[in-house]
Design an enzyme around this catalytic site. Structure first.
Site, PDB file in Angstrom:
ATOM      1  N   ASN A  94     -17.074   3.956  -2.725  1.00  0.00           N
ATOM      2  CA  ASN A  94     -16.175   3.260  -3.639  1.00  0.00           C
ATOM      3  C   ASN A  94     -15.291   2.237  -2.914  1.00  0.00           C
ATOM      4  O   ASN A  94     -14.871   2.474  -1.777  1.00  0.00           O
ATOM      5  CB  ASN A  94     -15.275   4.270  -4.353  1.00  0.00           C
ATOM      6  N   ARG A 145      13.764  -4.218   7.487  1.00  0.00           N
ATOM      7  CA  ARG A 145      12.842  -3.519   8.389  1.00  0.00           C
ATOM      8  C   ARG A 145      11.468  -3.341   7.743  1.00  0.00           C
ATOM      9  O   ARG A 145      10.442  -3.443   8.423  1.00  0.00           O
ATOM     10  CB  ARG A 145      13.454  -2.176   8.778  1.00  0.00           C
ATOM     11  N   LYS A 176     -22.051   7.588  -3.466  1.00  0.00           N
ATOM     12  CA  LYS A 176     -21.094   6.519  -3.746  1.00  0.00           C
ATOM     13  C   LYS A 176     -20.298   6.108  -2.510  1.00  0.00           C
ATOM     14  O   LYS A 176     -19.955   6.933  -1.663  1.00  0.00           O
ATOM     15  CB  LYS A 176     -20.113   6.947  -4.844  1.00  0.00           C
ATOM     16  N   ARG A 190      13.626 -12.218   3.640  1.00  0.00           N
ATOM     17  CA  ARG A 190      14.093 -11.418   4.781  1.00  0.00           C
ATOM     18  C   ARG A 190      15.202 -12.140   5.532  1.00  0.00           C
ATOM     19  O   ARG A 190      16.221 -11.539   5.915  1.00  0.00           O
ATOM     20  CB  ARG A 190      12.933 -11.130   5.720  1.00  0.00           C
ATOM     21  N   ARG A 213      32.568  -3.925 -10.087  1.00  0.00           N
ATOM     22  CA  ARG A 213      31.572  -2.991  -9.582  1.00  0.00           C
ATOM     23  C   ARG A 213      31.026  -2.252 -10.797  1.00  0.00           C
ATOM     24  O   ARG A 213      31.781  -1.842 -11.672  1.00  0.00           O
ATOM     25  CB  ARG A 213      32.164  -2.018  -8.549  1.00  0.00           C
ATOM     26  N   SER A 233     -16.990  10.148  -3.062  1.00  0.00           N
ATOM     27  CA  SER A 233     -16.776  10.780  -4.363  1.00  0.00           C
ATOM     28  C   SER A 233     -16.887  12.286  -4.203  1.00  0.00           C
ATOM     29  O   SER A 233     -17.686  12.771  -3.406  1.00  0.00           O
ATOM     30  CB  SER A 233     -17.821  10.278  -5.373  1.00  0.00           C
TER      31      SER A 233
END
Length: 444
Positions: free
Chosen positions: A287, A123, A285, A187, A318, A279
């Site tokens: 970023n 999923r 800024k 998948r 196991r 910032s």
């Protein structure tokens, strides 16, 4: 019973906080997958006549995540080392006396836990693939738009020869497609787990199963996962494949992030994120936050994958510890990469390209960025030794005097017939960048 609290919201993990992958990998999602695995097992047995159809209906109707307390299950899991044991008790009680005995019949905890892990992984990979597809489309558009936009090619941090931004974006897209192909293959191969106490399916025979091979196949159909050739309690190929796929995707996205972080530096400014982050101290800024989050994931993912690869060395039929060591790093990888693909899609959608800065930077070395071409083109005119001698001297003067190499070449009498405008224009020395970009964009 109801859940006693929300999943971890990711206060210290802005890379995946609020992403679809966060919900798909949270405790509630894992609980839902465990219940789906239990219900599918009862339905598979009913399909083969090993349980009444009414039992399958009763278990499926009772197996709703909102009826169970995640926190209580987590706390009671300590007694047996996994959450399946308390969940089976709660689910049996919720189903009722008549059909409760058909809950978990013949299975072991690892059957349910591994199958649930595969469901959560499948999923989450669907979400990852959707974001990779979105990023691919945006990068394809950038590559096509800028197939001929010249910029400095950089090797070992220094200007090398010119390239195009289209070729760079096409390379990014190629990595995204490589990640897509790996994620799709993994998948599609994720299997159910069904082996019973020690991988022999013996308990199912004790409950009346005549064709034990048919039961894993029926279980696979009910879950939508693949049928395994063998129980894989200690044959952990599916987990290793997930580790490799997710670590590769993180690294591929990290390469894109590394380029964006470099090109968006203040003194370079060849690209900028469409909506940079602020910032707390510096109002000016913007970023490159999404690239920063991608870079963080690329640094963490290899170590998480290493833990999963280490669990391949699982003992006996196991294991004690090897299996348990997988749960947290796999979830971390899924949610981190899921958050990263979301960030990549947003980054690619909003990335701003600044061709004027790229063109300006082509001149930073005073024309020396085309010295490779000049060496090849002038050798037939001047002789190889003289061409090298001249270019070495003029390169020294270009540095020392701050003059352009093209101007210095124009002063040389022996080059009066050479087309220096053509030879010294960086935009005319991008090789097959445009053709390579077109070739890369043919890949679907």
């Amino acid at each position: 019973m109801t859940s006693s609290g929300p999943d971890d919201p990711g206060l210290l993990a802005p890379g995946w906080a609020g992403s679809p992958a966060a919900s798909a990998t949270g405790d509630t999602a894992h609980l839902r997958a465990l219940l789906d695995a239990e219900a599918a097992l009862t339905r598979a047995q009913a399909a083969l006549g090993l349980a009444p159809a009414e039992a399958a209906t009763a278990v499926t109707e009772a197996a709703r995540a909102d009826r169970f307390d995640v926190r209580s299950l987590a706390e009671r899991a300590r007694a047996g080392g996994n959450p399946v044991i308390p969940l089976v008790a709660d689910l049996t009680q919720a189903v009722g006396e008549e059909y409760g005995p058909y809950v978990h019949r013949g299975a072991t905890s690892q059957d349910i836990m591994d199958t649930a892990t595969m469901l959560v992984s499948s999923r989450t990979l669907e979400l990852i693939l959707a974001d990779l597809a979105r990023a691919e489309r945006a990068l394809a558009a950038l590559a096509a738009e800028h197939r001929g936009t010249p910029m400095p090619g950089r090797t070992l941090t220094q200007h090398a020869v010119p390239t195009t931004f289209g070729l760079k974006a096409a390379g990014w897209r190629s990595l995204v497609l490589d990640a897509r192909d790996r994620a799709t293959a993994v998948r599609n191969a994720l299997p159910v787990q069904l082996g019973g106490a020690a991988g022999t399916l013996a308990a199912f025979a004790a409950y009346g199963a005549q064709d034990l091979v048919a039961l894993p196949a029926a279980y696979a159909r009910e879950t939508g996962l693949r049928e395994p050739l063998l129980p894989w309690h200690t044959l952990r190929t599916p987990i290793a494949d997930l580790a490799g796929c997710l670590a590769f995707t993180a690294g591929a996205l990290g390469k894109i992030a590394a380029d964006v972080l470099t090109l968006s530096r203040t003194e370079i400014g060849e690209v900028t994120e469409g909506a940079g982050g602020g910032s707390s101290a510096m109002p000016h800024k913007a970023n490159p936050v999404r690239a920063t989050m991608l870079a963080a994931v690329a640094r963490r993912a290899p170590q998480l994958a290493a833990t999963l690869y280490g669990s391949l060395a699982a003992d006996d039929e196991r294991p004690a510890g090897a299996w348990h060591a997988e749960w947290e790093p796999l979830r971390d990888l899924l949610r981190m990469v899921g958050g990263a693909t979301r960030d990549l899609a947003e980054l690619a959608d909003g990335l701003r390209v600044h061709p004027e800065a790229m063109r300006e930077h082509l001149g930073l070395t005073h024309g020396l960025i085309v010295s490779e071409r000049l060496s090849a083109e002038l050798a037939p005119l001047l002789g190889r030794a003289r061409a090298k001698e001249l270019l070495t001297e003029l390169a020294r003067r270009a540095h020392a005097e701050g003059r352009d190499l093209g101007g210095l070449l124009a002063e040389q009498p022996e080059l009066k017939d050479a087309d220096l405008d053509e030879l010294t224009d960086p935009a005319r020395y991008t090789g097959s960048a445009e053709a390579l970009t077109d070739r890369a964009l043919e890949r679907r």
